[in-house]
Structure formats: structure tokens, C-alpha cells
Design an enzyme around this catalytic site. Structure first.
Site, PDB file in Angstrom:
ATOM      1  N   ARG A  98      17.830 -24.590  79.272  1.00 16.44           N
ATOM      2  CA  ARG A  98      18.855 -25.017  78.282  1.00 16.44           C
ATOM      3  C   ARG A  98      20.151 -25.708  78.749  1.00 16.44           C
ATOM      4  O   ARG A  98      20.868 -26.353  78.078  1.00 16.44           O
ATOM      5  CB  ARG A  98      18.966 -24.106  77.083  1.00 16.44           C
ATOM      6  CG  ARG A  98      17.974 -23.802  76.279  1.00 16.44           C
ATOM      7  CD  ARG A  98      18.243 -22.393  75.592  1.00 16.44           C
ATOM      8  NE  ARG A  98      16.999 -21.907  75.197  1.00 16.44           N
ATOM      9  CZ  ARG A  98      16.031 -22.181  74.169  1.00 16.44           C
ATOM     10  NH1 ARG A  98      16.517 -23.255  73.368  1.00 16.44           N
ATOM     11  NH2 ARG A  98      15.105 -21.688  73.907  1.00 16.44           N
ATOM     12  N   CYS A 116      -8.744 -13.814  71.912  1.00 18.83           N
ATOM     13  CA  CYS A 116      -8.804 -12.203  72.153  1.00 18.83           C
ATOM     14  C   CYS A 116      -7.833 -11.592  72.640  1.00 18.83           C
ATOM     15  O   CYS A 116      -7.705 -10.228  72.664  1.00 18.83           O
ATOM     16  CB  CYS A 116     -10.314 -12.124  72.996  1.00 18.83           C
ATOM     17  SG  CYS A 116     -10.136 -12.150  74.944  1.00 18.83           S
ATOM     18  N   HIS A 135      10.404 -12.975  74.794  1.00 20.84           N
ATOM     19  CA  HIS A 135       9.923 -14.396  74.589  1.00 20.84           C
ATOM     20  C   HIS A 135       8.542 -14.318  75.670  1.00 20.84           C
ATOM     21  O   HIS A 135       8.324 -15.370  75.884  1.00 20.84           O
ATOM     22  CB  HIS A 135      10.927 -15.145  75.047  1.00 20.84           C
ATOM     23  CG  HIS A 135      11.984 -15.592  74.148  1.00 20.84           C
ATOM     24  ND1 HIS A 135      13.301 -15.893  74.533  1.00 20.84           N
ATOM     25  CD2 HIS A 135      12.248 -15.254  72.904  1.00 20.84           C
ATOM     26  CE1 HIS A 135      14.038 -15.815  73.387  1.00 20.84           C
ATOM     27  NE2 HIS A 135      13.254 -15.198  72.329  1.00 20.84           N
TER      28      HIS A 135
HETATM   29 ZN   LIG Z   1     -10.481 -14.470  75.045  1.00 18.50          ZN
END
Ligand SMILES: [Zn+2]
Length: 246
Positions: free
Chosen positions: A29, A125, A114
Site C-alpha cells: 500500500r 474442497c 489475511h
Molecule cells: Zn479441491
């Protein structure tokens, strides 16, 4: 500072980009930040467009070797010293560089709000894996890698437009509710909801120390007990060493 660290038995450390500049991690930033050169890919676009996925992987590939080869500095190590002295409750970080865990902070005491660049995550998954083979695949083929389940793989950082993980926010809030000292290091405390975490602790009446070079959004709040201006790496490791020696 030394007295507060000496007295603390359940210290919550909150960290931002300012602690990793000494490890060669770019500040995204800042005035020369990456976001001055590249447009971030929003999560919504990543999930819907192959072109956006290519753009995101290309951006991540550009920074990958820098992240892979970065090493923790004296600040990360001082936090590990606090843990070894049984004074650390948890580290809650905004950083995605994985340097706290590389320095030796235990997984059960670390919340990476984050996400992290040191893993790749399937968006269907949830399986996490080592980024290296995926970057090699993308470098050769220019095709965004896909999971065995067919889901899209993405470096395990929170993208623009993507919510923080509820589980991580819950863990961070729980730690904030149990700490007896909170120290914010190298963060402008301007990105929410992450910057709420130290305030949750401070509003319980526990001492709140802010160390940063440059202004923070918590400057002037009555919850701040001690505000130290300057480079974290020049202030914090020395204070920890003194507190642990006394
Ligand atoms: Zn996967």
C-alpha cells in the site's frame, strides 16, 4: 515498555507490514507499493473468469520467489522469545508472508487474518498444498492450476472482495478477550476488521502499546496506553530482551 512486557503473562501481539520491510517484503500500500503498478484481481472475478485467474497467478508468480526466500528478522524472533518465556498468548497478523511461522511461532498461537502466501488453497474442497509445484506448472503452461477435485487453486491469501475467514476472526477475538497486554507493531491500524482486534483487548482495560513509524488510526484514542514512534525493529527486540533479562 519494558515494565509492561515484564508484567504481561498473556501478551497479544498484533502485526502489520511494517515489521516485514526488514525482511525484504514489499509494502503493497505504500508510495512505491505494488498497487501503484498492478490492478488487483477481485475474488468475484477470479471465480468467474479464466483471464482473471491467469492475471492473478501471473501477479503471484512475480512475487513468489521474493516471498519464498524471505527470512524472519529480529522482530519475528523477539516474538518467538516471548512465547518461549511463556508470556505470549497469541500473534494476530495482517501479513501474508508466513514469516511468523517460519520464525517459530506455534500454529495454535498464530492467526493470519489475511491468509498466507506460503500455501495454495482449493476454492472448492479447501485442501491446502505447497505452492512451488503449482507455480512451476503455471510458469510452464500459463494455465491456472486446478485441484484434483476440479476446484480452482489460489494462493491462500484473502483476495480483494473476499471475506476474512470467520474461524480466524473468531480465534482472534477470543485471544483479544483473554490477553493482559496488547502490542500493535508496524501497522497503520487502518484496515478493518483486522484493526478491531487490538481494540477489543484494549476496551477490556488492558494496556495497549502501539509501535509504528508514521501515523496510525489509533493515535489519540484513549485506549492507547503507550505510543512509540519509530522503526519496530529498532525498538521492540531490545525491549523484549530487557524485559526477559529482568
Ligand atoms: Zn479441491
Amino acid at each position: 515498555m519494558r515494565q509492561l512486557l515484564s508484567a504481561g503473562k498473556r501478551i497479544l501481539v498484533f502485526t502489520g507490514a511494517g515489521i516485514s520491510t526488514w525482511s525484504g517484503i514489499p509494502d503493497f500500500r505504500g508510495p512505491d507499493g505494488v498497487w501503484k503498478r498492478r490492478q488487483p484481481v477481485y475474488y468475484h472475478d477470479f471465480m468467474r473468469s479464466e483471464a482473471a485467474r491467469i492475471e492473478h497467478w501471473d501477479f503471484k508468480l512475480e512475487g513468489w520467489e521474493g516471498f519464498r526466500d524471505a527470512r524472519p528478522n529480529a522482530t519475528h524472533e523477539a516474538i518467538v522469545q516471548l512465547e518461549r518465556a511463556a508470556k505470549l498468548l497469541a500473534v494476530v497478523t495482517q501479513n501474508i508472508d508466513g514469516l511468523h511461522s517460519r520464525a517459530g511461532t506455534s500454529a495454535e498461537r498464530l492467526v493470519e487474518l489475511h491468509g498466507t502466501n506460503s500455501l495454495v488453497e482449493c476454492q472448492s474442497c479447501g485442501q491446502r498444498s505447497d505452492p512451488q509445484p503449482h507455480f512451476e506448472y503455471f510458469r510452464k503452461t500459463r494455465k491456472p492450476p486446478v485441484c484434483g477435485c476440479g476446484g480452482f487453486l489460489k494462493p491462500a491469501t484473502i483476495s480483494f472482495g473476499q471475506n476474512l475467514k470467520k474461524e480466524d476472526l473468531d480465534r482472534a477475538s477470543k485471544f483479544a478477550g483473554q490477553s493482559d497486554l496488547v502490542v500493535a507493531l508496524g501497522s497503520t491500524l487502518s484496515v478493518y476488521p483486522a484493526a478491531d482486534i487490538p481494540l477489543i483487548a484494549a476496551r477490556r482495560g488492558v494496556p495497549y502499546v502501539v509501535i509504528n513509524r508514521g501515523e496510525t488510526e489509533h493515535d489519540g484514542l484513549q485506549e492507547v496506553t503507550l505510543r512509540m514512534e519509530g522503526d519496530v525493529v529498532e525498538i521492540f527486540p531490545r525491549a523484549v530482551a530487557k524485559a526477559l533479562a529482568s
